[in-house]
Design an enzyme around this catalytic site. Structure first.
Site, PDB file in Angstrom:
ATOM      1  N   GLU A  21      -6.353   8.228  11.931  1.00 33.42           N
ATOM      2  CA  GLU A  21      -6.815   9.427  11.222  1.00 33.42           C
ATOM      3  C   GLU A  21      -8.288   9.678  11.493  1.00 33.42           C
ATOM      4  OE1 GLU A  21      -5.561   7.883   7.248  1.00 33.42           O
ATOM      5  OE2 GLU A  21      -5.079   9.989   6.994  1.00 33.42           O
ATOM      6  N   ASP A 229       6.696   6.050   3.805  1.00 34.27           N
ATOM      7  CA  ASP A 229       7.827   5.156   3.554  1.00 34.27           C
ATOM      8  C   ASP A 229       8.194   5.258   2.089  1.00 34.27           C
ATOM      9  OD1 ASP A 229       6.400   2.800   1.957  1.00 34.27           O
ATOM     10  OD2 ASP A 229       5.078   3.380   3.594  1.00 34.27           O
TER      11      ASP A 229
HETATM   12  N1  ADE Z   1       0.666   2.660   2.031  1.00 34.97           N
HETATM   13  C1  ADE Z   1       1.703   3.182   2.692  1.00 34.97           C
HETATM   14  N2  ADE Z   1       2.869   2.671   2.288  1.00 34.97           N
HETATM   15  C2  ADE Z   1       2.555   1.780   1.305  1.00 34.97           C
HETATM   16  C3  ADE Z   1       3.300   0.911   0.503  1.00 34.97           C
HETATM   17  N3  ADE Z   1       4.622   0.844   0.627  1.00 34.97           N
HETATM   18  N4  ADE Z   1       2.655   0.125  -0.396  1.00 34.97           N
HETATM   19  C4  ADE Z   1       1.304   0.180  -0.489  1.00 34.97           C
HETATM   20  N5  ADE Z   1       0.546   0.969   0.253  1.00 34.97           N
HETATM   21  C5  ADE Z   1       1.155   1.764   1.141  1.00 34.97           C
END
Ligand code: ADE
Length: 262
Positions: A21, A229
């Protein structure tokens, strides 16, 4: 006259969670110079005619708090824009969506029984919020950037191929983001977090720390997270591919639009 320290009206701090980024930002900054302070590389320059200081936040609450403190105290920025990715917790918060924080809580803060769980000791609250009008402006801008029309128009987002990635048209959510020094990749942990903080839309590792420092300095801030995610057992698999294919493009487009609005 501008110098590299002290107070500068209109100077904006841009914190990126991921190197990809930051690189995307640096690629479009015309005149940045790098200054190494507190083990961090601060890039001082301009973007769309605005004075900006761009920096990698570093991962975790303490690292992000230190970076934020440097932006505020050493560089005197008037606003902080944080972009990164997060795990989706809220129902309907899908991979590829974007969450704009209007409240942030440290989900691993627990000084009970001295203070209620999640409460910031001495501050009497658990959630911190940026000014509502600022958040509203940020949210409108993000909605505009990710609207079907602007995605179709290409520009900064021309390289994002949602269909190929099996992603839907992104939705923009506004609400609670929770932060802790833990990458969440277990469905059971998600359920536990949602049980104690049911309003949480997304989980990440820095936002609430940035909020706490900005709150102390009375500086407006935006925490904007693209969902990479679902914080479940597959979270670590989806993560790197997503940053390259989607998140860095969204972050750049969002920051560029914000610089013309905030
Ligand atoms: N950043 C992106 N995905 C994450 C997750 N599952 N837990 C903590 N920080 C994150």
């Amino acid at each position: 006259m501008s110098s590299t320290t002290g107070h500068h009206p209109g100077r904006i701090g841009i914190m990126a969670a991921m190197p990809e980024e930051l690189q995307a930002l640096l690629d479009v900054m015309p005149d940045e110079t790098m200054q190494r302070v507190a083990g961090r590389e601060f890039w001082v320059g301009h973007l769309h005619g605005r004075e900006v200081v761009a920096v990698l936040s570093r991962i975790g609450k303490v690292a992000a708090a230190t970076t934020t403190t440097m932006l505020l105290s050493h560089y005197g920025v008037d606003q902080v824009i944080f972009t990164g990715v997060a795990g989706g917790l809220g129902e309907g918060v899908r991979v590829g969506d974007v969450v704009v924080a209007d409240a942030l809580i440290q989900h691993d803060m627990d000084a009970s029984p001295l203070f209620p769980r999640f409460e910031l000791p001495g501050q009497g609250v658990s959630a911190l919020s940026p000014p509502a009008a600022f958040t509203a402006r940020v949210r409108e801008t993000v909605e505009q950037v990710l609207s079907p029309a602007s995605l179709a128009a290409g520009g900064a987002l021309a390289d994002v191929h949602l269909a190929a990635l099996q992603l839907a048209q992104p939705r923009v959510h506004q609400g609670l983001i929770i932060s802790g020094d833990q990458f969440i990749n277990a469905a059971q942990t998600c359920r536990e977090l949602i049980q104690v903080l049911p309003a949480a839309l997304a989980v990440e590792m820095e936002g609430a720390a940035v909020a706490q420092v900005c709150h102390d300095f009375s500086v407006p801030y935006a925490v904007i997270r693209t969902i990479s995610d679902r914080a479940d057992d597959d979270a670590h698999i989806d993560f790197p591919r997503f940053i390259d294919a989607v998140a860095r493009h969204y972050s750049l487009a969002i920051v560029e639009a914000l610089l013309q609005r905030v």
